[in-house]
Write an enzyme that holds these catalytic residues in place. Structure first.
Site, short mmCIF file in Angstrom:
data_model
loop_
_atom_site.label_atom_id
_atom_site.label_comp_id
_atom_site.label_asym_id
_atom_site.label_seq_id
_atom_site.Cartn_x
_atom_site.Cartn_y
_atom_site.Cartn_z
N TYR A 188 4.01 26.10 27.20
CA TYR A 188 4.29 26.07 25.76
C TYR A 188 5.76 25.83 25.46
CZ TYR A 188 -0.51 27.38 25.56
OH TYR A 188 -1.86 27.35 25.73
N ARG B 55 -2.07 12.90 17.85
CA ARG B 55 -2.67 12.24 19.02
C ARG B 55 -3.98 11.54 18.66
NH1 ARG B 55 -1.34 17.50 21.31
NH2 ARG B 55 -3.52 17.97 20.88
N ARG C 234 5.71 18.72 22.64
CA ARG C 234 5.41 19.26 23.96
C ARG C 234 5.44 18.17 25.04
NH1 ARG C 234 -0.21 22.61 25.07
NH2 ARG C 234 0.70 23.98 26.66
N ASP D 112 6.36 -2.52 8.83
CA ASP D 112 5.02 -2.03 8.54
C ASP D 112 4.09 -3.21 8.85
OD1 ASP D 112 2.54 -1.40 7.47
OD2 ASP D 112 3.35 -0.35 5.73
N HIS E 176 -0.84 -5.11 8.57
CA HIS E 176 -1.62 -6.33 8.33
C HIS E 176 -1.34 -7.39 9.40
CE1 HIS E 176 -1.18 -5.42 3.70
NE2 HIS E 176 -1.77 -4.46 4.35
N LYS F 256 -8.94 -2.89 8.74
CA LYS F 256 -7.86 -3.63 9.38
C LYS F 256 -8.38 -4.60 10.45
CE LYS F 256 -5.01 -1.99 6.58
NZ LYS F 256 -4.25 -0.76 6.49
N PHE G 6 0.86 -1.18 0.00
CA PHE G 6 0.00 0.00 0.00
C PHE G 6 0.90 1.24 0.00
CE2 PHE G 6 -2.73 3.19 2.16
CZ PHE G 6 -3.69 3.27 1.19
N GLN H 210 -7.34 1.40 10.58
CA GLN H 210 -8.30 1.86 9.57
C GLN H 210 -9.44 0.85 9.49
OE1 GLN H 210 -8.32 0.16 6.41
NE2 GLN H 210 -9.95 1.42 5.55
C1 PLP Z 1 -3.52 0.34 5.77
C2 PLP Z 1 -2.05 0.40 5.50
C3 PLP Z 1 -1.25 1.48 5.89
C4 PLP Z 1 -1.81 2.82 6.32
O1 PLP Z 1 -2.70 2.84 7.32
P1 PLP Z 1 -3.81 3.99 7.44
O2 PLP Z 1 -4.29 3.81 8.82
O3 PLP Z 1 -4.85 3.72 6.41
O4 PLP Z 1 -3.15 5.31 7.23
C5 PLP Z 1 0.11 1.37 5.76
N1 PLP Z 1 0.69 0.28 5.24
C6 PLP Z 1 -0.04 -0.76 4.81
C7 PLP Z 1 0.67 -1.94 4.24
C8 PLP Z 1 -1.43 -0.73 4.90
O5 PLP Z 1 -2.14 -1.76 4.45
#
Ligand code: PLP
Length: 386
Positions: free
Chosen positions: A224, A234, A217, A159, A162, A188, A88, A185
Site C-alpha cells: 500500500y 484502470r 500505486r 484531444d 475523433h 467512436k 464536446f 465510447q
Molecule cells: C467523446 C469525446 C470525449 C470524451 O470521451 P468519453 O469516452 O465519452 O468520456 C472527449 N472529447 C471529445 C471531442 C469527444 O468527442
C-alpha cells in the site's frame, strides 16, 4: 418530399469472431483486471505502435484520459487551459474538474478546429496546456500550434477522441510530439462501449501517469505504497480484449470513409445553402468521425427541425455541439471571469457553427457509394423544405 428508397447504413458498433474470441480469452484468463492479465498490456503496446507513440496508457474513458493527461501536465487550481469553444464538453470539463479554469477560444469556420491566433491571444502566465480538438478527424493546424507551443513554453494536449489513425503530413497522432487523449465510447471509431487511452512521447510522464491512474500505486506494490495523488482509472481486461479486435479494423474502415466522403462532400457542396466541413489539406489521412456540414444562416430552430426531418427520412443526423459557454455546466466551476455574451463576442464562428451545423454518424460513410447519392438527395430535399 419525394418518396424514394431510403439509403441503408451499416450498424455501429461492429464486431465479429475476433471480439468474441477476445472476450472468451479475457474471461478464461481467470483474472479480469489489468494487474492480473495480459489484455490491457497488449492493447497498450498495439495502440501505441499503431499511432507511432512511445507509450500508451489505457483508461476508463476519454474524459478521464483528458483529466489524467492534464493532471500530469501540471493542471490544477490557479492554472488555465485553452480549449476550443466548439467541442464536446469533456474538453473543458476535464480542466474544470481539476480545479483549473477552462478558457474557450474561437474555431475556424471551415475546419471547425481551434483558431491558433485566438489561442495565442488567450495564453497567460497561468496557462498550462492548449488543447486542440481534431474535429471529426480533420486535424487542427499542428504546425502553427507546435510553433505556438515552442514560443510560449505551453505544451499541447491533443484531444484525439475523433482522430484514431488520422495523419498530419504523413505523421500519425503519436508522432506529433505531444500528449494525445482518445475515447473508445460507443460511437467512436473504435469502441468497447466505454474506454479511453493517452499517448505519451515521454517515458517519465508515462510512468507518472501509470501511478496516477492506479491510485498512485506502483505496479508490483503489495505494501500500500501510494506515491502520488491519483484515482482508479484502470481499464478492465474485457474492454481491452474487445479493443484489440477493433484496432484490427480501424484503418480499413477509415479508408472506406475517405472514399465515401470524396463522393458525398462535393454532392453536399453542390446543394444550395449547404457547406461541408473542409479539411486543412495537410490532414492527408483524415479519420472521418462524423460527416459535418453547415447551413449558414439557417438559425438554431430550423437547424433542429432539419435534423428531425433527416432522422425521419432514415439518415442518422444530429445537431452539432452547443458552444461550451452556452451550457449551464460550463459556468458551475472553473469558468473565466467573463459573461457568456462576452465570450460569444470573441467567438463569432463558434456562435454561428453551433447553430447552423449538422453532423451525420460515421456509419453513413461506411455505406455503399450509391447511398451517398441518396443521402445527398435527401439532404437537398430537406434543406429546400425548411
Ligand atoms: C467523446 C469525446 C470525449 C470524451 O470521451 P468519453 O469516452 O465519452 O468520456 C472527449 N472529447 C471529445 C471531442 C469527444 O468527442
Amino acid at each position: 418530399m419525394n418518396v424514394r428508397q431510403a439509403p441503408e447504413f451499416p450498424q455501429w458498433p461492429q464486431y465479429d469472431e475476433n471480439e468474441r474470441e477476445g472476450l472468451i480469452r479475457a474471461l478464461e484468463q481467470g483474472q479480469w483486471w489489468r494487474m492480473g492479465g495480459n489484455e490491457v498490456d497488449s492493447f497498450e503496446r498495439e495502440f501505441a505502435e499503431f499511432h507511432g507513440a512511445a507509450h500508451a496508457l489505457a483508461v476508463t474513458n476519454g474524459t478521464h484520459a483528458l483529466e489524467l493527461a492534464l493532471q500530469c501536465m501540471g493542471v490544477g487550481p490557479g492554472t488555465e487551459v485553452v480549449v476550443p469553444a466548439f467541442t464536446f464538453i469533456s474538453s473543458s470539463q476535464a480542466a474544470q474538474r481539476l480545479g483549473a479554469v477552462a478558457v474557450p477560444v474561437d474555431v475556424d469556420p471551415h475546419t471547425y478546429n481551434i483558431d491558433v491566433a485566438a489561442a495565442a491571444a488567450a495564453v497567460t502566465p497561468r496557462t498550462r496546456a492548449i488543447m486542440p480538438v481534431h474535429m471529426a478527424g480533420f486535424l487542427a493546424d499542428m504546425d502553427a500550434l507546435s510553433k505556438l507551443s515552442a514560443d510560449t513554453g505551453v505544451p499541447l494536449l491533443q484531444d484525439a477522441a475523433h482522430a484514431h489513425g488520422a495523419r498530419w503530413q504523413g505523421k500519425r497522432v503519436g508522432e506529433l510530439g505531444t500528449v494525445a487523449a482518445f475515447s473508445f465510447q460507443n460511437g467512436k471509431l473504435m469502441t468497447a462501449g466505454e474506454g479511453g487511452a493517452v499517448l505519451f512521447p515521454d517515458t517519465e510522464m508515462y510512468e507518472t501517469a501509470f501511478l496516477r491512474h492506479s491510485c498512485g500505486r506502483p505496479r508490483t506494490d503489495r505494501r500500500y505504497l501510494h506515491q502520488i495523488a491519483g484515482s482508479n482509472l484502470r481499464l478492465n481486461e474485457f474492454s481491452a480484449a474487445v479493443l484489440r479486435a477493433q484496432l484490427g479494423r480501424v484503418e480499413e474502415q477509415i479508408t472506406t470513409r475517405q472514399q465515401r466522403w470524396a463522393v458525398l462532400s462535393p454532392l453536399l457542396d453542390a446543394i444550395d445553402g449547404v457547406v461541408p466541413q473542409r479539411a486543412d489539406e495537410r490532414t492527408d489521412f483524415p479519420s472521418h468521425y462524423m460527416a459535418m456540414f453547415r447551413v449558414p444562416g439557417i438559425g438554431e430552430e430550423d437547424r433542429n427541425a432539419l435534423v428531425d426531418r433527416l432522422v425521419a427520412a432514415g439518415v442518422p443526423a444530429f445537431a452539432a455541439f452547443r458552444a461550451i459557454y452556452r451550457t449551464d455546466a460550463f459556468w458551475e466551476v472553473g469558468a473565466p471571469d467573463e459573461t457568456p455574451d462576452q465570450i460569444a463576442e470573441r467567438c463569432p464562428h463558434t456562435e454561428a457553427i453551433s447553430k447552423d451545423c449538422v453532423w451525420l454518424h460515421h456509419r453513413v460513410l461506411l455505406a455503399g457509394e450509391q447511398d451517398m447519392h441518396r443521402t445527398a438527395e435527401i439532404i437537398a430535399d430537406v434543406v429546400a423544405a425548411v
